[in-house]
Motif scaffolding. Structure first.
Motif, PDB file in Angstrom:
ATOM      1  N   GLN A 306       0.838  -1.196   0.000  1.00 52.61           N
ATOM      2  CA  GLN A 306       0.000   0.000   0.000  1.00 52.61           C
ATOM      3  C   GLN A 306       0.872   1.245   0.000  1.00 52.61           C
ATOM      4  O   GLN A 306       0.919   2.008   0.963  1.00 52.61           O
ATOM      5  N   SER A 307       1.531   1.459  -1.120  1.00 53.62           N
ATOM      6  CA  SER A 307       2.515   2.530  -1.216  1.00 53.62           C
ATOM      7  C   SER A 307       2.577   3.020  -2.643  1.00 53.62           C
ATOM      8  O   SER A 307       2.412   2.243  -3.589  1.00 53.62           O
ATOM      9  N   ALA A 308       2.851   4.297  -2.807  1.00 56.00           N
ATOM     10  CA  ALA A 308       3.045   4.840  -4.149  1.00 56.00           C
ATOM     11  C   ALA A 308       4.357   4.365  -4.758  1.00 56.00           C
ATOM     12  O   ALA A 308       4.629   4.628  -5.925  1.00 56.00           O
ATOM     13  N   GLN A 309       5.182   3.671  -3.964  1.00 56.81           N
ATOM     14  CA  GLN A 309       6.406   3.025  -4.456  1.00 56.81           C
ATOM     15  C   GLN A 309       6.354   1.523  -4.194  1.00 56.81           C
ATOM     16  O   GLN A 309       7.385   0.860  -4.086  1.00 56.81           O
ATOM     17  N   GLY A 310       5.140   0.971  -4.063  1.00 54.51           N
ATOM     18  CA  GLY A 310       4.982  -0.404  -3.624  1.00 54.51           C
ATOM     19  C   GLY A 310       5.648  -1.420  -4.535  1.00 54.51           C
ATOM     20  O   GLY A 310       6.280  -2.371  -4.068  1.00 54.51           O
ATOM     21  N   THR A 311       5.522  -1.246  -5.846  1.00 51.10           N
ATOM     22  CA  THR A 311       6.104  -2.226  -6.768  1.00 51.10           C
ATOM     23  C   THR A 311       7.622  -2.224  -6.671  1.00 51.10           C
ATOM     24  O   THR A 311       8.255  -3.289  -6.684  1.00 51.10           O
ATOM     25  N   ASP A 312       8.227  -1.045  -6.570  1.00 49.14           N
ATOM     26  CA  ASP A 312       9.679  -0.983  -6.399  1.00 49.14           C
ATOM     27  C   ASP A 312      10.107  -1.629  -5.089  1.00 49.14           C
ATOM     28  O   ASP A 312      11.156  -2.283  -5.016  1.00 49.14           O
ATOM     29  N   LYS A 313       9.325  -1.465  -4.031  1.00 51.38           N
ATOM     30  CA  LYS A 313       9.638  -2.126  -2.766  1.00 51.38           C
ATOM     31  C   LYS A 313       9.633  -3.644  -2.945  1.00 51.38           C
ATOM     32  O   LYS A 313      10.532  -4.345  -2.446  1.00 51.38           O
ATOM     33  N   VAL A 314       8.605  -4.145  -3.610  1.00 46.51           N
ATOM     34  CA  VAL A 314       8.522  -5.589  -3.853  1.00 46.51           C
ATOM     35  C   VAL A 314       9.751  -6.056  -4.628  1.00 46.51           C
ATOM     36  O   VAL A 314      10.393  -7.050  -4.274  1.00 46.51           O
ATOM     37  N   ASN A 315      10.100  -5.348  -5.687  1.00 41.29           N
ATOM     38  CA  ASN A 315      11.235  -5.789  -6.499  1.00 41.29           C
ATOM     39  C   ASN A 315      12.563  -5.660  -5.782  1.00 41.29           C
ATOM     40  O   ASN A 315      13.486  -6.455  -6.023  1.00 41.29           O
ATOM     41  N   ALA A 316      12.692  -4.694  -4.891  1.00 42.01           N
ATOM     42  CA  ALA A 316      13.918  -4.596  -4.100  1.00 42.01           C
ATOM     43  C   ALA A 316      14.081  -5.828  -3.218  1.00 42.01           C
ATOM     44  O   ALA A 316      15.199  -6.336  -3.035  1.00 42.01           O
ATOM     45  N   ILE A 317      12.972  -6.346  -2.688  1.00 44.11           N
ATOM     46  CA  ILE A 317      13.004  -7.584  -1.894  1.00 44.11           C
ATOM     47  C   ILE A 317      13.335  -8.774  -2.792  1.00 44.11           C
ATOM     48  O   ILE A 317      14.205  -9.600  -2.478  1.00 44.11           O
ATOM     49  N   LEU A 318      12.641  -8.865  -3.928  1.00 47.50           N
ATOM     50  CA  LEU A 318      12.867  -9.992  -4.830  1.00 47.50           C
ATOM     51  C   LEU A 318      14.299 -10.011  -5.342  1.00 47.50           C
ATOM     52  O   LEU A 318      14.892 -11.087  -5.523  1.00 47.50           O
ATOM     53  N   PHE A 576      16.166  -8.996 -12.622  1.00 45.04           N
ATOM     54  CA  PHE A 576      16.443  -8.006 -11.590  1.00 45.04           C
ATOM     55  C   PHE A 576      15.855  -6.687 -12.072  1.00 45.04           C
ATOM     56  O   PHE A 576      16.029  -6.304 -13.232  1.00 45.04           O
ATOM     57  N   VAL A 577      15.147  -6.002 -11.200  1.00 43.92           N
ATOM     58  CA  VAL A 577      14.518  -4.741 -11.562  1.00 43.92           C
ATOM     59  C   VAL A 577      15.188  -3.622 -10.774  1.00 43.92           C
ATOM     60  O   VAL A 577      15.258  -3.669  -9.542  1.00 43.92           O
ATOM     61  N   ALA A 578      15.695  -2.636 -11.497  1.00 39.93           N
ATOM     62  CA  ALA A 578      16.362  -1.510 -10.845  1.00 39.93           C
ATOM     63  C   ALA A 578      15.302  -0.525 -10.357  1.00 39.93           C
ATOM     64  O   ALA A 578      14.642   0.134 -11.160  1.00 39.93           O
ATOM     65  N   PRO A 579      15.095  -0.414  -9.042  1.00 43.90           N
ATOM     66  CA  PRO A 579      14.041   0.480  -8.541  1.00 43.90           C
ATOM     67  C   PRO A 579      14.458   1.939  -8.628  1.00 43.90           C
ATOM     68  O   PRO A 579      15.649   2.268  -8.684  1.00 43.90           O
ATOM     69  N   GLU A 580      13.456   2.802  -8.633  1.00 42.12           N
ATOM     70  CA  GLU A 580      13.727   4.236  -8.589  1.00 42.12           C
ATOM     71  C   GLU A 580      14.121   4.643  -7.166  1.00 42.12           C
ATOM     72  O   GLU A 580      13.818   3.944  -6.202  1.00 42.12           O
ATOM     73  N   ARG A 581      14.783   5.793  -7.063  1.00 43.21           N
ATOM     74  CA  ARG A 581      15.094   6.327  -5.734  1.00 43.21           C
ATOM     75  C   ARG A 581      13.770   6.621  -5.024  1.00 43.21           C
ATOM     76  O   ARG A 581      12.921   7.338  -5.564  1.00 43.21           O
ATOM     77  N   PRO A 582      13.565   6.085  -3.810  1.00 49.82           N
ATOM     78  CA  PRO A 582      12.265   6.263  -3.150  1.00 49.82           C
ATOM     79  C   PRO A 582      12.028   7.697  -2.703  1.00 49.82           C
ATOM     80  O   PRO A 582      12.848   8.286  -1.996  1.00 49.82           O
ATOM     81  N   VAL A 583      10.918   8.268  -3.143  1.00 45.25           N
ATOM     82  CA  VAL A 583      10.524   9.621  -2.757  1.00 45.25           C
ATOM     83  C   VAL A 583       9.038   9.587  -2.446  1.00 45.25           C
ATOM     84  O   VAL A 583       8.232   9.168  -3.280  1.00 45.25           O
ATOM     85  N   LEU A 584       8.678  10.010  -1.248  1.00 46.46           N
ATOM     86  CA  LEU A 584       7.264  10.062  -0.900  1.00 46.46           C
ATOM     87  C   LEU A 584       6.568  11.108  -1.759  1.00 46.46           C
ATOM     88  O   LEU A 584       7.126  12.182  -2.044  1.00 46.46           O
ATOM     89  N   ARG A 585       5.343  10.797  -2.174  1.00 51.52           N
ATOM     90  CA  ARG A 585       4.634  11.674  -3.102  1.00 51.52           C
ATOM     91  C   ARG A 585       4.251  13.005  -2.473  1.00 51.52           C
ATOM     92  O   ARG A 585       4.036  13.987  -3.175  1.00 51.52           O
ATOM     93  N   THR A 586       4.113  13.030  -1.167  1.00 51.44           N
ATOM     94  CA  THR A 586       3.689  14.248  -0.487  1.00 51.44           C
ATOM     95  C   THR A 586       4.637  14.555   0.657  1.00 51.44           C
ATOM     96  O   THR A 586       5.138  13.648   1.329  1.00 51.44           O
ATOM     97  N   GLU A 587       4.872  15.826   0.886  1.00 51.83           N
ATOM     98  CA  GLU A 587       5.743  16.256   1.961  1.00 51.83           C
ATOM     99  C   GLU A 587       4.909  16.826   3.107  1.00 51.83           C
ATOM    100  O   GLU A 587       3.882  17.479   2.881  1.00 51.83           O
ATOM    101  N   THR A 588       5.373  16.582   4.318  1.00 56.49           N
ATOM    102  CA  THR A 588       4.763  17.247   5.455  1.00 56.49           C
ATOM    103  C   THR A 588       5.162  18.727   5.442  1.00 56.49           C
ATOM    104  O   THR A 588       6.165  19.107   4.844  1.00 56.49           O
ATOM    105  N   HIS A 589       4.357  19.542   6.097  1.00 55.22           N
ATOM    106  CA  HIS A 589       4.665  20.970   6.181  1.00 55.22           C
ATOM    107  C   HIS A 589       4.034  21.504   7.452  1.00 55.22           C
ATOM    108  O   HIS A 589       3.436  20.742   8.243  1.00 55.22           O
ATOM    109  N   GLU A 590       4.147  22.781   7.687  1.00 54.99           N
ATOM    110  CA  GLU A 590       3.689  23.349   8.951  1.00 54.99           C
ATOM    111  C   GLU A 590       2.217  23.067   9.212  1.00 54.99           C
ATOM    112  O   GLU A 590       1.813  22.792  10.334  1.00 54.99           O
TER     113      GLU A 590
END
Length: 901
Positions: A306-318, A576-590
């Motif tokens: 359940q992540s906007a980078q979920g597929t890359d996370k899976v492939n990093a494990i695989l 082997f799948v080269a994942p992208e650098r993980p970046v959250l889609r939204t940033e926290t702010h004040e």
């Protein structure tokens, strides 16, 4: 325990909850209920059931069932109609919209609660005959990233491991998985392995859940940093010559590119520690444990998916398993833990918008193959809209008609308010359901079609280890409820496709499904159950749980994939799948300084349409809550047990505060289960941002920027009633089923005299009352005979009365004179003492009872189990038992222990 007529026989069936796929023995009691026990012959659970499975007998009532077709009339009310009229209307409206706007203007939204045969017929109708691939499923919300990761790495959506690997592994790594609560039967197999063989366990999760209690190493990673952790592991393995170069060379491709990308993400232990928020010592310890242990199983679930980078996370494990050749071997594999009972079956028949049936894809050869097999006149030729995209298209007016089957998207989708508003724009909203009302029905359904519920259905489901099991009916169909496959088939016939949908049984559909799986296959596709394509009706009825693949000519099914390569890519090599650098889609702010993580709790399921019927399942955590770290609680002025308003850019909820050091600083956690039907302000899906993974389409449910502020109520309390009540609009409330009726936990700032007037309006003028309006206390009850009919207890903060004791009196039936006198006094009745909130849902054992046992000398979970049975069934309460024991060691005042617990 339900009384059982000895003449009635047990039916072997399958649990309708998570993807473990436990076997169940259901013995009808002859009165619409059944005694439930685990099936000791089923290989998934060997007789064990979790708290939810054990309570299935409490969820079979017909009180809230949809029993007849209904249609919305001109006045806006729903009216009962004949099946033939309902089906004619649905077919006519679908045909009209397709003729006017094209097949892309209609869609189906399905569910992992459907049986494989239901799924198959729905997909066949939409993709093969209506000609649109706009058919997706709520499984998109829980395991789509695993599917995408498998397909990228293996060439197919193949789970290579088996449950027996959990018994044989020497290292068990759980990533984003609270298996102790969400897959407790499998978790107990892991714990048994630790105790019997000395297996070690690593838990990787931003939250310190109950699963972490037994971990040898807990890694509290920053949200979204799983890819960095496993990229760092891959670099460590390569740099220390701990990879299997022979396996890589013979069976895989893309290693060098993946390693280069991994170095850029996390090129060293120090860099990995920085990227994940972990200490270098813990990162190094994890890397060394993985490297030194040939038999390792990495289990991942919603925290990864359940992540906007979920597929890359899976492939990093695989990638790490492919690099070490630890795949498809005894005790060594990556393993996706699915969340729903038939998420796997839905994947097998193409239940996702980007798949065709039998694990085929939208490629010209596969499209043509399925077209010829189905004799499909207008098969879809490209992928359809995935769940979030689908509802966005509905909101834009591009999709005019939607058929929802067995799910509640107005609660479960991200940005749920927008999803609910979209549903109201549809020209036609058809819902096949077994409940009369839920949030999606309330969003403006035009037609309701009564479907069978668990206990009445017959067909198959597939669990997380690729094991197909029979779900068998043991109760008669109530009212006019029908199988989902029959409903879909009848609409198909009215659309002019009768010859292709003339099914007489679930067995006939299963045979066709099995035949398609082997059609022009010859080992080129992973999913193949051709050996079952000629199973007789009698053979289908008696079919034992069986793994796939099971190809023509096989004496027994194959069990493992990929230990010797032979992947399902074009060159038969794993990628082997080269994942992208993980970046959250939204940033926290004040304005939104925190991140909201959402998930499940132990004893509830999805939106509670089933588990909400069980008194004991509602007794553990009866209120919706927000979990906050103590430092954040102090910063934002929150107290444990108070209320807070949680706000995101998409919505807001008011929830009870739980202050816990197990929560990470800067993070919030809220459960997903409460809906508008069972709470006033706890639809957590309305808070979640609708960002999705670019490969899987799975939405991010773990990291929405949020703010939190205290919200004060002057009064708190509860209502108990024999029937559903409409509470005042100004009240905060959460509903739970209790023995004998319903309970509403409430909070409010309104005048107590107004509550007195409200109670008279729903319970009548004949009330027994105690009021101290100046002191902020009001208690009242109405009686039918000598039994409580309705009662209301209100007071300052937690001084409203003992919810546990009053529930016991409510359930007790007729009360003695002294009990009636004591009821409103606020003091315990003679001989009654609260057992406290339920800890062990399987046996209904409360905290106070457990604390009494600890004070009397029980110093381990096993000793408590011997004395009280707590923890001896599914084991999911054992971590809480251990915490109570540990707490007693630092606080010798038993009264304080009970209060603190």
């Amino acid at each position: 325990m339900t009384a059982v007529d000895p003449a009635l026989k047990a039916t072997s069936t399958t649990c309708p909850y998570c993807g473990v796929g436990c076997g169940v023995l259901a013995t009808p009691d002859g009165s619409g209920g059944a005694a439930i026990s685990g099936d000791p012959s089923h290989p998934a659970n060997l007789g064990r059931l979790c708290s939810k499975g054990s309570a299935l007998g409490e969820t079979l009532g017909l009180e809230d069932r949809l029993l007849y077709p209904m249609i919305r009339c001109s006045s806006g009310a729903m009216e009962q109609i004949a099946w033939s009229d309902a089906l004619d209307h649905v077919a006519h409206r679908f045909a009209h919209i397709v003729a006017r706007d094209g097949p892309g203007a209609v869609a189906f939204y399905l569910s992992g609660q459907l049986l494989t045969e239901d799924y198959y017929v729905a997909n066949k109708l939409m993709k093969g005959f209506i000609g649109s691939a706009n058919v997706d499923t709520n499984s998109r919300l829980c395991m789509a990233s695993s599917v995408a990761g498998h397909r990228r790495a293996f060439g197919a959506d193949t789970v290579p491991g088996l449950y027996e690997d959990l018994d044989q592994a020497d290292l068990l790594i759980l990533v984003g998985s609270n298996a102790a609560w969400c897959h407790p039967v499998l978790y107990q197999r892991m714990i048994a392995n630790k105790q019997r063989r000395g297996a070690r366990m690593v838990v990787i999760d931003p939250r310190k859940t109950d699963t972490s209690e037994d971990a040898d190493l807990f890694l509290g990673v920053k949200p979204g940093s799983d890819t960095a952790l496993f990229s760092g592991l891959l670099v460590y393995l390569a740099d220390n010559e701990l990879i299997d170069r022979d396996y890589i060379a013979r069976y895989t491709a893309g290693f060098d590119e993946a390693l280069v990308r991994a170095r850029a993400i996390a090129g060293s232990v120090a860099a990995t520690a920085l990227a994940t928020g972990l200490s270098e010592q813990d990162v190094a310890a994890f890397f060394q444990m993985f490297a030194a242990t040939p038999r390792v199983v990495t289990l991942y679930s919603q925290g990864v998916n359940q992540s906007a980078q979920g597929t890359d996370k899976v492939n990093a494990i695989l990638n790490c398993h492919l690099a070490t050749g630890r795949i498809g071997k005894i005790g060594a594999s990556p393993f996706s833990l699915t969340g729903q009972p038939n998420a796997m079956g839905g994947r097998e028949v193409g239940g996702l918008a980007n798949q065709l049936a039998a694990h085929m894809n939208f490629t010209p050869p596969d499209i043509d193959r399925v077209r010829r097999f189905w004799k499909a006149p207008r098969i879809a030729t490209h992928e359809g809209l995935k769940a979030v995209q689908m509802f966005e298209a509905i909101g834009r007016g591009e999709i005019k008609a939607l058929w929802v089957m067995g799910t509640n998207p107005a609660v479960s989708l991200p940005d749920a308010d927008a999803a609910r508003d979209a549903l109201k724009k549809l020209e036609l909203l058809v819902i096949s359901e077994n409940v009369l009302s839920n949030d999606t029905v309330g969003a403006g359904a035009h037609v309701l079609l009564p479907a069978l519920a668990w206990g009445e259905k017959s067909g198959t489901v597939t669990n997380s280890e690729r094991r197909i099991s029979r779900q068998r009916a043991f109760l008669a169909a109530p009212g006019e409820a029908r199988p989902d496959w029959w409903i879909i088939g009848e609409v198909a016939k009215r659309l002019g496709f009768g010859a292709a949908f003339d099914y007489k049984s679930a067995a006939a559909i299963f045979r066709e499904h099995a035949a398609l799986s082997s059609f022009e296959n010859n080992g080129s596709r992973d999913f193949d159950i051709g050996a079952l394509s000629s199973v007789s009706d009698e053979g289908f009825d008696g079919m034992s749980p069986i793994l796939w693949p099971f190809r023509f000519g096989d004496i027994e099914p194959s069990e493992r994939f990929f230990s010797g390569g032979d992947f399902f890519t074009n060159d038969r090599k794993g990628r082997f799948v080269a994942p992208e650098r993980p970046v959250l889609r939204t940033e926290t702010h004040e304005g939104r300084p925190l991140r909201l993580n959402t998930g499940r709790i132990r004893d509830q399921w999805h939106t509670m349409t089933r588990t909400g019927m069980s008194p004991r399942l509602g007794a553990h955590l009866p209120e919706p809550f927000i979990e906050v770290h103590p430092d954040d609680a102090a910063r934002y002025g929150l107290a444990d047990g108070s209320f807070a308003r949680v706000t995101t850019d998409h919505g807001q909820c008011t929830l009870r505060v739980v202050v816990s050091p197990r929560q990470q600083r800067g993070m919030l956690f809220a459960p997903i289960h409460w809906s508008e039907a069972n709470s006033s302000s706890a639809r957590v899906g309305s808070l979640v941002a609708p960002f999705t993974d670019p490969f899987s389409g799975q939405p991010e449910a773990k990291a929405t920027p949020a703010s939190i502020a205290p919200y004060e109520y002057v009064f708190c309390g509860f209502v108990l009633s024999r029937k559903p009540l409409k509470l005042p609009d100004h009240a905060w409330w959460a509903r739970a089923t209790v023995n004998g009726g319903l309970g509403y936990l409430i909070a409010d700032n309104a005048d107590l005299k107004g509550w007195s007037s409200w109670l008279r309006s729903v319970a009548g003028e004949e009330l027994a009352e105690y009021s101290d309006f100046g002191g902020g206390v009001y208690r009242a009850a109405s009686f039918a005979g000598d039994a409580i009919e309705t009662c209301l207890f209100l007071g300052p903060a937690r001084d409203a009365g003992d919810w546990g004791i009053v529930k016991e009196l409510f359930a007790a039936g007729p009360l003695a004179d002294d009990q009636r006198r004591m009821l409103l006094s606020g003091k315990p009745a003679q001989g009654l003492a609260s057992t406290g909130p339920v800890v062990c849902a399987c046996f209904g054992v409360g905290r106070t009872t457990i604390c009494d046992a600890i004070a009397a000398g029980s110093r381990s979970a096993a000793e408590i189990g011997l004395k009280l049975k707590a923890g001896t069934n599914c084991g999911s309460c054992i971590p809480e038992l251990k915490r109570l024991i540990a707490q007693s060691g630092t606080d010798h005042d038993h009264g304080k222990l009970v209060a603190a617990s």
